[in-house]
Enzyme design. Structure first.
Site, PDB file in Angstrom:
ATOM      1  N   GLU A  51      72.133   9.516  69.987  1.00 49.47           N
ATOM      2  CA  GLU A  51      73.510   9.434  69.506  1.00 49.47           C
ATOM      3  C   GLU A  51      74.129   8.082  69.818  1.00 49.47           C
ATOM      4  O   GLU A  51      74.967   7.578  69.068  1.00 49.47           O
ATOM      5  CB  GLU A  51      74.350  10.550  70.138  1.00 49.47           C
ATOM      6  CG  GLU A  51      75.787  10.629  69.628  1.00 49.47           C
ATOM      7  CD  GLU A  51      76.745   9.641  70.284  1.00 49.47           C
ATOM      8  OE1 GLU A  51      77.678   9.174  69.607  1.00 49.47           O
ATOM      9  OE2 GLU A  51      76.550   9.331  71.484  1.00 49.47           O
TER      10      GLU A  51
ATOM     11  N   ASP B 113      70.586  11.953  74.562  1.00 45.52           N
ATOM     12  CA  ASP B 113      70.220  10.652  75.125  1.00 45.52           C
ATOM     13  C   ASP B 113      71.196  10.174  76.196  1.00 45.52           C
ATOM     14  O   ASP B 113      72.358  10.562  76.233  1.00 45.52           O
ATOM     15  CB  ASP B 113      70.098   9.598  74.023  1.00 45.52           C
ATOM     16  CG  ASP B 113      71.370   9.456  73.194  1.00 45.52           C
ATOM     17  OD1 ASP B 113      72.036  10.483  72.921  1.00 45.52           O
ATOM     18  OD2 ASP B 113      71.717   8.323  72.803  1.00 45.52           O
TER      19      ASP B 113
END
Length: 429
Positions: free
Chosen positions: A165, A99
């Protein structure tokens, strides 16, 4: 005599996994240009947590092209595949996060992100300001190298490409590594160890950093809702001012950290990142909301700080005639490198990048939800220097900065280090 002959014979025979190493290392060198291409493509098309559909498809297509069976949708957008070597051996997991961040890029790169999105109700720019684009490219390359050596490879390797994350789209939700575990990522394949890495602006390119025991802090996301009583701004005595009360509570927490917590033995950071209240210059509102983060390395200290925070909020609120409600959500426990595993892995790092380029890290107050995996099975996490030579890492734009600039040599350093760690662990008894 028989024992002596066996000893001589053992020195002539190749050790298990040595053929695999030469094949994998050669394959990794051949794929290095692709790592740069993958990284730039992902960088130009960043996606926020749990929205990594394009990135996940890129990863899944690559893993399938290597002949691997791929699971998608693990933890919403996560991708997982398992490589089975031709010989018996350990099981390991290698993890990369996918991400990006709600940050507007200011690097001036020709492949800089121009992506816009919505994050928790606010329009934002989107950027790989933490280097997860590099993590994905590195693990894609390592996967290709290990698959090239599968006919000589001992053991099994799980490739874990993890979403979110950086945190959940909605505060308090299960996300990222914890959601992948909840979805059973390790149920049918329980690794003997899990490994991860992070590119790091605080180290020069070509180096790697590690630490035995606690490395990165636990991360808690806290929210404090302070309720008062609305009144005209010219007559504060007719109401209860939640803005002043919120400020007093926040300052009280800073005094608590400085005067009540022994930060010499266990560092603590408590920060507010948002303070929202009111709609007009001359109206004292009913309510104020503060949102922030707490970073700790010791679970006992964490609980003590939260209890003190709650007591400070309650006491200030009671004294002012208002109320305060504190909620704390743990996004990640502390990242702890198992000492025995650290001792086992350090020679692999030295072999990959040279002993002079392997440095011991201080405690790092950023957090990583890799720790969710490492609290389930033994884990080891290390940093890969990403700041170009000639730039002082101490003054370089840090991870999460809109000017975070990755030297792409870090792709080579990180992939070599991760591959060597995997190969050495797989072939060891």
């Amino acid at each position: 005599m028989q024992a002596a002959c066996l000893l001589v014979l053992s020195t002539l025979l190749p050790l298990p996994g040595h053929a695999a190493e030469s094949t994998a290392v050669a394959a990794l060198e051949q794929v290095q240009p692709k790592l740069v291409q993958w990284r730039r493509d992902i960088h130009q098309h960043p996606e926020l947590g749990e929205q990594e559909t394009r990135t996940a498809k890129l990863v899944a297509d690559h893993l399938r092209s290597l002949g691997l069976t791929v699971r998608t949708g693990v933890g919403k957008t996560g991708v997982v595949a398992v490589l089975k070597g031709a010989k018996p051996g350990p099981r390991i997991a290698l993890r990369a996060d996918m991400d990006a961040l709600p940050v507007t890029e200011q690097t001036g790169l020709p492949f800089a992100s121009k992506v816009k999105a919505d994050y928790r109700g606010q329009p934002v720019g989107v950027m790989h300001a933490c280097g997860h684009d590099a993590h994905v490219a590195i693990l894609m390359g390592v996967a290709q190298a290990l698959v090239a050596a599968k006919d000589e490879l001992p053991g099994e390797v799980m490739f874990v490409f993890q979403p979110a994350e950086e945190g959940p789209p909605v505060a308090g939700e299960v996300f990222g590594a914890a959601l992948m575990l909840q979805d059973g990522v390790f149920e049918d394949f329980t690794p003997d160890a899990v490994f991860g890495l992070h590119v790091w602006a605080g180290l020069p390119v070509g180096s790697v950093g590690y630490r035995s025991g606690p490395l990165m802090a636990a991360a808690d996301e806290w929210s404090l809702v302070v309720k008062g009583r609305q009144t005209h701004g010219s007559r504060p005595w007719d109401g209860v001012d939640p803005i002043t009360l919120g400020a007093q509570i926040l300052l009280g927490t800073q005094s608590m950290i400085a005067r009540q917590i022994n930060i010499a033995t266990s560092p603590v950071v408590l920060t507010a990142g948002q303070f929202q209240a009111g709609v007009r210059f001359n109206i004292i509102p009913d309510e104020a909301t503060l949102v922030g983060t707490l970073r700790t390395f010791d679970p006992t200290v964490r609980e003590d700080v939260i209890a003190r925070f709650r007591r400070i909020a309650d006491d200030y609120a009671h004294a002012s005639g208002g109320s305060a409600e504190l909620k704390v959500a743990n996004n990640a426990p502390a990242t702890i490198n198992q000492p025995a595993l650290t001792q086992r892995v350090r020679p692999s790092l030295e072999k990959a990048v040279g002993a002079a380029n392997v440095v011991e890290m201080p405690l790092v107050t950023v957090a990583e939800d890799f720790s969710q995996f490492a609290h389930t099975v033994p884990g080891f996490y290390f940093f890969v220097g990403s700041t170009s030579k000639g730039i002082d890492p101490a003054t370089a734009p840090i991870n999460h900065s809109p000017q975070f600039l990755l030297d792409e040599q870090a792709l080579q350093t990180g992939s070599r280090a991760m591959l060597q760690v995997a190969l050495d662990y797989l072939r060891s008894p």
